[in-house]
Design a protein around this motif. Sequence first.
Motif, PDB file in Angstrom:
ATOM      1  N   ALA A  76       0.833  -1.193   0.000  1.00 21.62           N
ATOM      2  CA  ALA A  76       0.000   0.000   0.000  1.00 21.62           C
ATOM      3  C   ALA A  76       0.874   1.252   0.000  1.00 21.62           C
ATOM      4  O   ALA A  76       1.949   1.284   0.606  1.00 21.62           O
ATOM      5  CB  ALA A  76      -0.924  -0.001   1.222  1.00 21.62           C
ATOM      6  N   GLY A  77       0.408   2.270  -0.702  1.00 23.65           N
ATOM      7  CA  GLY A  77       1.120   3.539  -0.725  1.00 23.65           C
ATOM      8  C   GLY A  77       2.072   3.698  -1.892  1.00 23.65           C
ATOM      9  O   GLY A  77       2.607   4.799  -2.105  1.00 23.65           O
ATOM     10  N   ARG A  78       2.294   2.636  -2.658  1.00 26.52           N
ATOM     11  CA  ARG A  78       3.179   2.768  -3.820  1.00 26.52           C
ATOM     12  C   ARG A  78       2.474   3.620  -4.876  1.00 26.52           C
ATOM     13  O   ARG A  78       1.273   3.517  -5.077  1.00 26.52           O
ATOM     14  CB  ARG A  78       3.559   1.400  -4.391  1.00 26.52           C
ATOM     15  CG  ARG A  78       2.380   0.634  -4.920  1.00 26.52           C
ATOM     16  CD  ARG A  78       2.744  -0.828  -5.197  1.00 26.52           C
ATOM     17  NE  ARG A  78       3.759  -0.985  -6.200  1.00 26.52           N
ATOM     18  CZ  ARG A  78       3.525  -1.075  -7.501  1.00 26.52           C
ATOM     19  NH1 ARG A  78       2.290  -0.981  -7.970  1.00 26.52           N
ATOM     20  NH2 ARG A  78       4.503  -1.251  -8.349  1.00 26.52           N
ATOM     21  N   THR A 127      -3.929  -2.408  -3.316  1.00 25.02           N
ATOM     22  CA  THR A 127      -4.670  -1.151  -3.234  1.00 25.02           C
ATOM     23  C   THR A 127      -4.650  -0.384  -4.550  1.00 25.02           C
ATOM     24  O   THR A 127      -5.376   0.597  -4.700  1.00 25.02           O
ATOM     25  CB  THR A 127      -4.097  -0.250  -2.117  1.00 25.02           C
ATOM     26  OG1 THR A 127      -2.722   0.024  -2.393  1.00 25.02           O
ATOM     27  CG2 THR A 127      -4.215  -0.930  -0.762  1.00 25.02           C
ATOM     28  N   ASP A 128      -3.828  -0.822  -5.495  1.00 23.38           N
ATOM     29  CA  ASP A 128      -3.767  -0.194  -6.817  1.00 23.38           C
ATOM     30  C   ASP A 128      -4.767  -0.903  -7.730  1.00 23.38           C
ATOM     31  O   ASP A 128      -4.417  -1.823  -8.477  1.00 23.38           O
ATOM     32  CB  ASP A 128      -2.350  -0.297  -7.377  1.00 23.38           C
ATOM     33  CG  ASP A 128      -2.171   0.480  -8.684  1.00 23.38           C
ATOM     34  OD1 ASP A 128      -3.185   0.949  -9.243  1.00 23.38           O
ATOM     35  OD2 ASP A 128      -1.023   0.586  -9.147  1.00 23.38           O
ATOM     36  N   ASP A 185      -5.004  11.271   1.507  1.00 27.93           N
ATOM     37  CA  ASP A 185      -4.108  10.518   2.374  1.00 27.93           C
ATOM     38  C   ASP A 185      -4.657   9.160   2.776  1.00 27.93           C
ATOM     39  O   ASP A 185      -3.901   8.185   2.887  1.00 27.93           O
ATOM     40  CB  ASP A 185      -3.783  11.325   3.637  1.00 27.93           C
ATOM     41  CG  ASP A 185      -2.901  12.527   3.348  1.00 27.93           C
ATOM     42  OD1 ASP A 185      -2.340  12.583   2.233  1.00 27.93           O
ATOM     43  OD2 ASP A 185      -2.780  13.410   4.216  1.00 27.93           O
ATOM     44  N   ASP A 186      -5.954   9.068   3.029  1.00 27.55           N
ATOM     45  CA  ASP A 186      -6.535   7.813   3.500  1.00 27.55           C
ATOM     46  C   ASP A 186      -6.887   6.855   2.364  1.00 27.55           C
ATOM     47  O   ASP A 186      -7.201   5.690   2.609  1.00 27.55           O
ATOM     48  CB  ASP A 186      -7.777   8.092   4.347  1.00 27.55           C
ATOM     49  CG  ASP A 186      -7.427   8.556   5.754  1.00 27.55           C
ATOM     50  OD1 ASP A 186      -7.090   7.694   6.580  1.00 27.55           O
ATOM     51  OD2 ASP A 186      -7.469   9.768   6.008  1.00 27.55           O
ATOM     52  N   GLY A 187      -6.867   7.314   1.139  1.00 22.82           N
ATOM     53  CA  GLY A 187      -7.099   6.436   0.004  1.00 22.82           C
ATOM     54  C   GLY A 187      -8.548   6.104  -0.285  1.00 22.82           C
ATOM     55  O   GLY A 187      -8.837   5.364  -1.238  1.00 22.82           O
TER      56      GLY A 187
END
Length: 376
Positions: free
Chosen positions: A26-28, A76-77, A343-345
Amino acid sequence: MDFQLSAEQSARRDRVLRQVAEAFPAGRPPGFAREDWRTMGELGLLGTCLPAEYGGGGLGALDTALVIEAFGRACTDTGLVFAASAHQFACSVPVAAYGTDAVRKGRLPDLVSGAAVAGNAMTEPESGSDVSRLRVTARQVPGGWVLDGTKSFVSNGPVCDLLVTYATSDPDLGHLGQTAFLVDASAPGVRRSGPFDKMGLWSCRAGSVDFEECFVPDEQVLGRPGAGAAVFQASMGWERACLFAGYVGLLDRLVERCVRFARERRQSGRPIGSFQAVSHRIVDMRLRLEGARLLLYRACAEMDRGERAVLPVALAKLAVSEAAVAGALDAVRVFGGRGYLADDGIEAMLRDSVPAVLFSGTSEMQKEIAARELGL
């Protein structure tokens, strides 16, 4: 009816969840990278349902859906999940089912491994959901066909190596006058646009493709000339079922995040989950998720039994896509102002969900298909 996963299915799902979470944390940042495709190939995510002789997993529709659901749950992507699924179900599946022996042997191993990326070129600027009136034409010449015309919203189009496309080869025969082709993206006469600037699904590059006197050899016809509509509908069965399993995974992740947030976030001295306005909204999310999941599993099970699964596939696609949008909107409301922040997606999940009611046949088209299957 058995709703329990077998030990093999559970182990496969858990392995995919673990491997995907490690490979795509996550976060990439979203985007297209060839190394991501090679990684997905190594994890078996690009050939789940393709024959083992070409490097695929050889799984049926239900087991494939379980893998793609786990992929969508752990990654998440969502744009990457969508790009890989469009590659497999809209492109590799028809190549495996309708390509010549030489085409299958020469192309499928690279498609399964991620060495090659495929783009689905069906939609046209003036024929979105109406696939019986394609403006792209195919003119037969000695040794092959010449394609002319424009395709739009080609998933993976700007970055792909191969295109699966459909053209009108006999305008007098309607849907019986269409032919499916496998086209090298680097062939003379293929001109691709840059990536569209889209609302979501950023890692799935999409654009338009122009064919200008593009020669395609006879051996790269998928199926027989005039059978393009049948090829397309067969691939759509896989896409509308198994691709949307990725959205079931997204919904599962969304519900879990909302439950956790509602337990931790406090308002007026108590967790917001203790307020009915919040808890009932999350229950509605879970209800839509479970209903959509069961419809999708049923559709895949009927496909595996070799039954005519047009109605269950249409209902599953409709339920999953509408549940994804409604669930993402609910999640924004549960998270409140934080749901609106990047920020939280949560807002990204909403943007990635909106196209689900449009591609692979709009929700309205799924209702039309269901109505016809009901004899209306």
